[in-house]
Design an enzyme around this catalytic site. Structure first.
Site, PDB file in Angstrom:
ATOM      1  N   LYS A  15       0.841  -1.235  -0.009  1.00  0.00           N
ATOM      2  CA  LYS A  15      -0.051   0.058   0.037  1.00  0.00           C
ATOM      3  C   LYS A  15       0.846   1.237  -0.107  1.00  0.00           C
ATOM      4  O   LYS A  15       0.546   2.216  -0.613  1.00  0.00           O
ATOM      5  CB  LYS A  15      -0.981   0.013   1.270  1.00  0.00           C
ATOM      6  CG  LYS A  15      -2.274  -0.814   1.284  1.00  0.00           C
ATOM      7  CD  LYS A  15      -3.185  -0.587   2.350  1.00  0.00           C
ATOM      8  CE  LYS A  15      -2.485  -0.655   3.532  1.00  0.00           C
ATOM      9  NZ  LYS A  15      -1.755  -1.783   3.897  1.00  0.00           N
ATOM     10  N   THR A  16       1.933   1.201   0.803  1.00  0.00           N
ATOM     11  CA  THR A  16       2.750   2.559   0.808  1.00  0.00           C
ATOM     12  C   THR A  16       3.354   2.788  -0.392  1.00  0.00           C
ATOM     13  O   THR A  16       3.508   3.893  -0.911  1.00  0.00           O
ATOM     14  CB  THR A  16       3.698   2.377   2.113  1.00  0.00           C
ATOM     15  OG1 THR A  16       2.851   2.059   3.288  1.00  0.00           O
ATOM     16  CG2 THR A  16       4.362   3.782   2.420  1.00  0.00           C
ATOM     17  N   VAL A  17       4.075   1.712  -0.837  1.00  0.00           N
ATOM     18  CA  VAL A  17       4.696   1.812  -2.156  1.00  0.00           C
ATOM     19  C   VAL A  17       3.738   2.392  -3.520  1.00  0.00           C
ATOM     20  O   VAL A  17       4.151   3.233  -4.111  1.00  0.00           O
ATOM     21  CB  VAL A  17       5.242   0.440  -2.601  1.00  0.00           C
ATOM     22  CG1 VAL A  17       5.846   0.588  -3.985  1.00  0.00           C
ATOM     23  CG2 VAL A  17       6.387  -0.225  -1.860  1.00  0.00           C
ATOM     24  N   LYS A  39      -2.473   9.379   6.125  1.00  0.00           N
ATOM     25  CA  LYS A  39      -2.420   8.105   6.899  1.00  0.00           C
ATOM     26  C   LYS A  39      -3.413   8.557   8.067  1.00  0.00           C
ATOM     27  O   LYS A  39      -2.868   8.967   8.951  1.00  0.00           O
ATOM     28  CB  LYS A  39      -1.266   7.529   7.228  1.00  0.00           C
ATOM     29  CG  LYS A  39      -1.018   6.264   7.801  1.00  0.00           C
ATOM     30  CD  LYS A  39      -1.281   5.209   6.967  1.00  0.00           C
ATOM     31  CE  LYS A  39      -1.107   3.764   7.831  1.00  0.00           C
ATOM     32  NZ  LYS A  39      -0.983   2.896   6.539  1.00  0.00           N
ATOM     33  N   ASN A 166       1.110  -5.518  -7.495  1.00  0.00           N
ATOM     34  CA  ASN A 166       2.255  -4.874  -6.822  1.00  0.00           C
ATOM     35  C   ASN A 166       3.169  -6.064  -6.639  1.00  0.00           C
ATOM     36  O   ASN A 166       2.946  -7.206  -6.187  1.00  0.00           O
ATOM     37  CB  ASN A 166       2.263  -4.161  -5.474  1.00  0.00           C
ATOM     38  CG  ASN A 166       3.397  -3.803  -4.885  1.00  0.00           C
ATOM     39  OD1 ASN A 166       4.075  -2.941  -5.649  1.00  0.00           O
ATOM     40  ND2 ASN A 166       3.696  -4.246  -3.657  1.00  0.00           N
ATOM     41  N   TYR A 199       8.730  -4.201  -9.200  1.00  0.00           N
ATOM     42  CA  TYR A 199       9.380  -4.383  -8.066  1.00  0.00           C
ATOM     43  C   TYR A 199      10.268  -2.905  -7.776  1.00  0.00           C
ATOM     44  O   TYR A 199      11.076  -2.615  -8.690  1.00  0.00           O
ATOM     45  CB  TYR A 199      10.352  -5.508  -8.048  1.00  0.00           C
ATOM     46  CG  TYR A 199      11.208  -5.448  -6.740  1.00  0.00           C
ATOM     47  CD1 TYR A 199      10.645  -5.620  -5.311  1.00  0.00           C
ATOM     48  CD2 TYR A 199      12.664  -5.621  -6.933  1.00  0.00           C
ATOM     49  CE1 TYR A 199      11.660  -5.774  -4.328  1.00  0.00           C
ATOM     50  CE2 TYR A 199      13.292  -5.639  -5.759  1.00  0.00           C
ATOM     51  CZ  TYR A 199      13.118  -5.582  -4.593  1.00  0.00           C
ATOM     52  OH  TYR A 199      13.837  -5.855  -3.548  1.00  0.00           O
TER      53      TYR A 199
END
Length: 222
Positions: A15-17, A39, A166, A199
């Site tokens: 999620k953060t990526v 957040k 992802n 990635y």
């Protein structure tokens, strides 16, 4: 103003990526527009620190992360018996929506993760009318997790815009197709796969993050 909730099938799936890549893309290719990022609840060190390190965000720390707990646990447990009041989160979100052209909101855990003892991420997405994207990791078992989370989103009347795959490790096109075939996921869920993030090791520069998000179907997101 448009908002987008970034949720997922589970914790630690990207999620953060995804959030930072979307933010970097928006700031790179729409520099005349204002981006907000939030957040709502953070448990333990992590996301807000990454935001501040990689992105320039003209907003207060309270708007970036209204509620923080030290323990890296689910919020109702990390709160150690204290009630969690989401009204401050809602006020800060409204302030950002009034000032910004787009507000990205990174959820905690998956759609079924609890924010309070009464509300899950899916409940808040519905009640706050937040269009949502679901991050699905490229790994064995993710097809079933995607189907289950889409079913939850539909049951909760969440406006699910699409799915972003992802890659959490170096992955070939053949591996992506075998582990998370987009056509099969779309056939089972009736939700579009917006694209696949490659990635991204060791938190690359905002430029590289923006490049990684170039191939997503942005017309389906905003």
């Amino acid at each position: 103003m448009p908002s987008l909730l970034i949720s997922s099938t589970d914790t630690e799936v990207g999620k953060t990526v995804c959030t930072v890549a979307l933010a970097a893309y928006y700031q790179t290719y729409y520099p005349q527009k204002k981006l907000g990022l939030m957040k709502p609840i953070q448990c333990g060190v992590g996301d807000k620190e990454i935001y501040s390190q990689l992105l320039s965000l003209p907003q207060s720390p309270a708007e970036l992360n209204p509620i923080y707990f030290d323990a890296p646990l689910a919020p109702p447990i990390a709160a150690a018996g204290k009630p969690i009041d989401l009204s401050a989160v809602w006020r800060h979100l409204q302030n950002l929506q009034q000032r910004c052209d787009l507000v990205l909101v990174e959820a905690l855990g998956g759609l079924g993760s609890p924010l309070t003892r009464e509300l899950t991420v899916a409940d808040v997405a519905r009640e706050w009318r937040l269009p949502t994207v679901l991050v699905v990791p490229v790994k064995l078992g993710s097809i079933g997790q995607a189907v289950a989370n889409v079913a939850l989103a539909k049951q909760a009347n969440v406006n699910l815009k699409g799915i972003i795959l992802n890659c959490q490790q170096p992955t070939t096109a053949a591996e992506i197709e075998n582990l998370t075939p987009a056509d099969l996921i779309m056939s089972l869920t009736r939700v579009p796969v917006i694209g696949c993030l490659p990635y991204l090791p060791d938190w690359p520069s905002p430029k590289n993050l923006a490049t990684a998000a170039q191939d997503l179907e942005w017309s389906l997101l905003c």
